[in-house]
Design a protein around this motif. Structure first.
Motif, PDB file in Angstrom:
ATOM      1  N   GLY A  27     -20.779  -1.301 -20.623  1.00 34.49           N
ATOM      2  CA  GLY A  27     -20.015  -1.240 -19.380  1.00 34.49           C
ATOM      3  C   GLY A  27     -20.278  -2.400 -18.445  1.00 34.49           C
ATOM      4  N   GLY A  28     -21.039  -3.400 -18.888  1.00 33.42           N
ATOM      5  CA  GLY A  28     -21.261  -4.589 -18.077  1.00 33.42           C
ATOM      6  C   GLY A  28     -22.606  -4.670 -17.388  1.00 33.42           C
ATOM      7  N   ALA A  29     -23.479  -3.662 -17.563  1.00 30.85           N
ATOM      8  CA  ALA A  29     -24.788  -3.662 -16.911  1.00 30.85           C
ATOM      9  C   ALA A  29     -25.802  -4.432 -17.757  1.00 30.85           C
ATOM     10  N   TRP A  30     -26.811  -4.972 -17.074  1.00 27.99           N
ATOM     11  CA  TRP A  30     -27.954  -5.590 -17.742  1.00 27.99           C
ATOM     12  C   TRP A  30     -29.062  -4.552 -17.855  1.00 27.99           C
ATOM     13  N   ALA A  31     -29.777  -4.584 -18.981  1.00 28.64           N
ATOM     14  CA  ALA A  31     -30.852  -3.622 -19.210  1.00 28.64           C
ATOM     15  C   ALA A  31     -32.140  -4.345 -19.565  1.00 28.64           C
ATOM     16  N   GLY A  32     -33.247  -3.871 -19.004  1.00 26.58           N
ATOM     17  CA  GLY A  32     -34.565  -4.354 -19.357  1.00 26.58           C
ATOM     18  C   GLY A  32     -35.319  -3.256 -20.094  1.00 26.58           C
ATOM     19  N   VAL A  33     -35.945  -3.596 -21.215  1.00 28.21           N
ATOM     20  CA  VAL A  33     -36.643  -2.625 -22.052  1.00 28.21           C
ATOM     21  C   VAL A  33     -38.119  -2.999 -22.085  1.00 28.21           C
ATOM     22  N   VAL A  34     -38.977  -2.102 -21.608  1.00 29.82           N
ATOM     23  CA  VAL A  34     -40.405  -2.397 -21.464  1.00 29.82           C
ATOM     24  C   VAL A  34     -41.233  -1.373 -22.242  1.00 29.82           C
ATOM     25  N   GLY A  35     -42.068  -1.872 -23.165  1.00 35.12           N
ATOM     26  CA  GLY A  35     -43.034  -1.009 -23.832  1.00 35.12           C
ATOM     27  C   GLY A  35     -42.537  -0.323 -25.090  1.00 35.12           C
ATOM     28  N   PHE A  36     -41.545  -0.896 -25.773  1.00 36.14           N
ATOM     29  CA  PHE A  36     -41.002  -0.297 -26.992  1.00 36.14           C
ATOM     30  C   PHE A  36     -41.092  -1.280 -28.149  1.00 36.14           C
ATOM     31  N   VAL A  74     -33.554  -0.091 -16.242  1.00 42.14           N
ATOM     32  CA  VAL A  74     -34.847  -0.373 -16.860  1.00 42.14           C
ATOM     33  C   VAL A  74     -35.233   0.817 -17.724  1.00 42.14           C
ATOM     34  N   LEU A  75     -35.470   0.554 -19.000  1.00 41.36           N
ATOM     35  CA  LEU A  75     -35.979   1.572 -19.926  1.00 41.36           C
ATOM     36  C   LEU A  75     -37.469   1.335 -20.079  1.00 41.36           C
ATOM     37  N   LEU A  76     -38.271   2.318 -19.708  1.00 41.65           N
ATOM     38  CA  LEU A  76     -39.716   2.132 -19.614  1.00 41.65           C
ATOM     39  C   LEU A  76     -40.456   3.188 -20.419  1.00 41.65           C
ATOM     40  N   HIS A  77     -41.395   2.727 -21.243  1.00 38.68           N
ATOM     41  CA  HIS A  77     -42.357   3.625 -21.879  1.00 38.68           C
ATOM     42  C   HIS A  77     -43.692   3.447 -21.182  1.00 38.68           C
ATOM     43  N   THR A  78     -44.200   4.528 -20.599  1.00 43.72           N
ATOM     44  CA  THR A  78     -45.495   4.467 -19.918  1.00 43.72           C
ATOM     45  C   THR A  78     -46.593   4.851 -20.903  1.00 43.72           C
ATOM     46  N   PRO A  79     -47.614   4.008 -21.085  1.00 41.81           N
ATOM     47  CA  PRO A  79     -48.678   4.323 -22.047  1.00 41.81           C
ATOM     48  C   PRO A  79     -49.558   5.483 -21.610  1.00 41.81           C
ATOM     49  N   ARG A  80     -49.513   5.815 -20.337  1.00 39.38           N
ATOM     50  CA  ARG A  80     -50.312   6.933 -19.830  1.00 39.38           C
ATOM     51  C   ARG A  80     -49.582   7.527 -18.625  1.00 39.38           C
ATOM     52  N   ARG A  81     -50.036   8.674 -18.164  1.00 36.22           N
ATOM     53  CA  ARG A  81     -49.402   9.313 -17.020  1.00 36.22           C
ATOM     54  C   ARG A  81     -49.600   8.446 -15.776  1.00 36.22           C
TER      55      ARG A  81
END
Length: 263
Positions: free
Chosen positions: A92-101, A143-150
């Motif tokens: 749809g035209g958005a930019w995405a950042g992927v962190v921790g995958f 932003v798609l984020l995977h957190t390694p801890r709580r």
């Protein structure tokens, strides 16, 4: 009471207030803008029924299901449901950042319709995951984020501030696959069922799954959608019970009785 405003002064005040509504994204024309102009973030067409309007407002925090099974969730494995969020946004035209995958499925995301030219990937930020996500929040729309801890309370506050629209930032949508307190939207998957395996042989071809959405972003209602995710061709498609029943009947040879096979 002060003196009433002149017609010119009143028009100036209204115009200023109108500009403020546009800047913070609440004016109707602002909500119709595309992501490149600071508008809301689109969902994949088959996921739009999960939230009113089919769009995610900037500042929304979404918790998505982590992947379970052979690849541990702690390794940053991504699910098809999460890939569909990224695919819908970038298409749809958005930019995405992927962190921790480190196991992010580029091919699967492309098959679901993602625009790979609008994606920035940082697979292993280490202990700087929060800094990386905060920087990307000021540069991309999702932003798609995977957190390694709580996350700690301080980390939650910092990231929530970074994704929220303000005078100096457009804001973005944050999708998290780890634990997060009080998200605006929670996505869960139910009753996954793969098809394709035959009588002791064959290949997995498609998966039927129900995706549910709950939280403030759904206005307090649970919303569900039944999908083939992925479908046989690697895309996402709607599950239609009547159509599937008809196809199943057509594939069953008439008059043939099931038999027992001993291997």
């Amino acid at each position: 009471m002060g003196a009433p405003l002149s017609e010119q002064d009143r028009d100036d005040v209204i115009a200023r207030l109108r500009r403020q509504l546009v800047d913070n994204g609440t004016a109707p024309e602002a909500r119709r803008r595309g992501p490149a102009e600071g508008g809301d973030i689109p969902l994949h067409p088959l996921l739009r029924s999960l939230v009113p309007g089919g769009l995610l407002a900037r500042g929304t925090i979404v918790t998505a299901p982590p992947r379970i099974g052979g690849a541990a969730a702690g390794d940053g494995a991504v699910t098809y449901a999460t890939l569909a969020l990224v695919a819908g946004a970038t298409a749809g035209g958005a930019w995405a950042g992927v962190v921790g995958f480190p196991n992010f499925g580029i091919a699967a995301a492309s098959g679901l319709g993602a625009d790979l030219s609008k994606m920035l990937l940082l697979d292993d930020p280490g202990d700087r995951w929060l800094d990386a996500a905060a920087v990307l929040a000021g540069a991309v729309d999702l932003v798609l984020l995977h957190t390694p801890r709580r996350p700690s309370a301080a980390q939650l506050r910092r990231m929530s501030h970074r994704v929220r629209p303000g005078n100096r930032q457009r804001g973005c949508v944050l999708v998290v696959t780890g634990p997060w307190e009080s998200p605006h939207l929670t996505l869960t998957t139910h009753n996954p069922r793969w098809e394709g395996l035959g009588d002791g042989n064959g290949n997995l071809t498609r998966r039927r799954v129900t995706i549910s959405a709950t939280g403030r972003a759904t206005r307090g209602l649970q919303r569900d959608v039944d999908l083939w995710l992925p479908s046989a061709d690697g895309t996402i498609s709607e599950f239609r019970a009547e159509q599937e029943k008809k196809e199943e009947q057509e594939q069953q040879p008439s008059g043939e009785k099931p038999h027992l096979r001993i291997a």
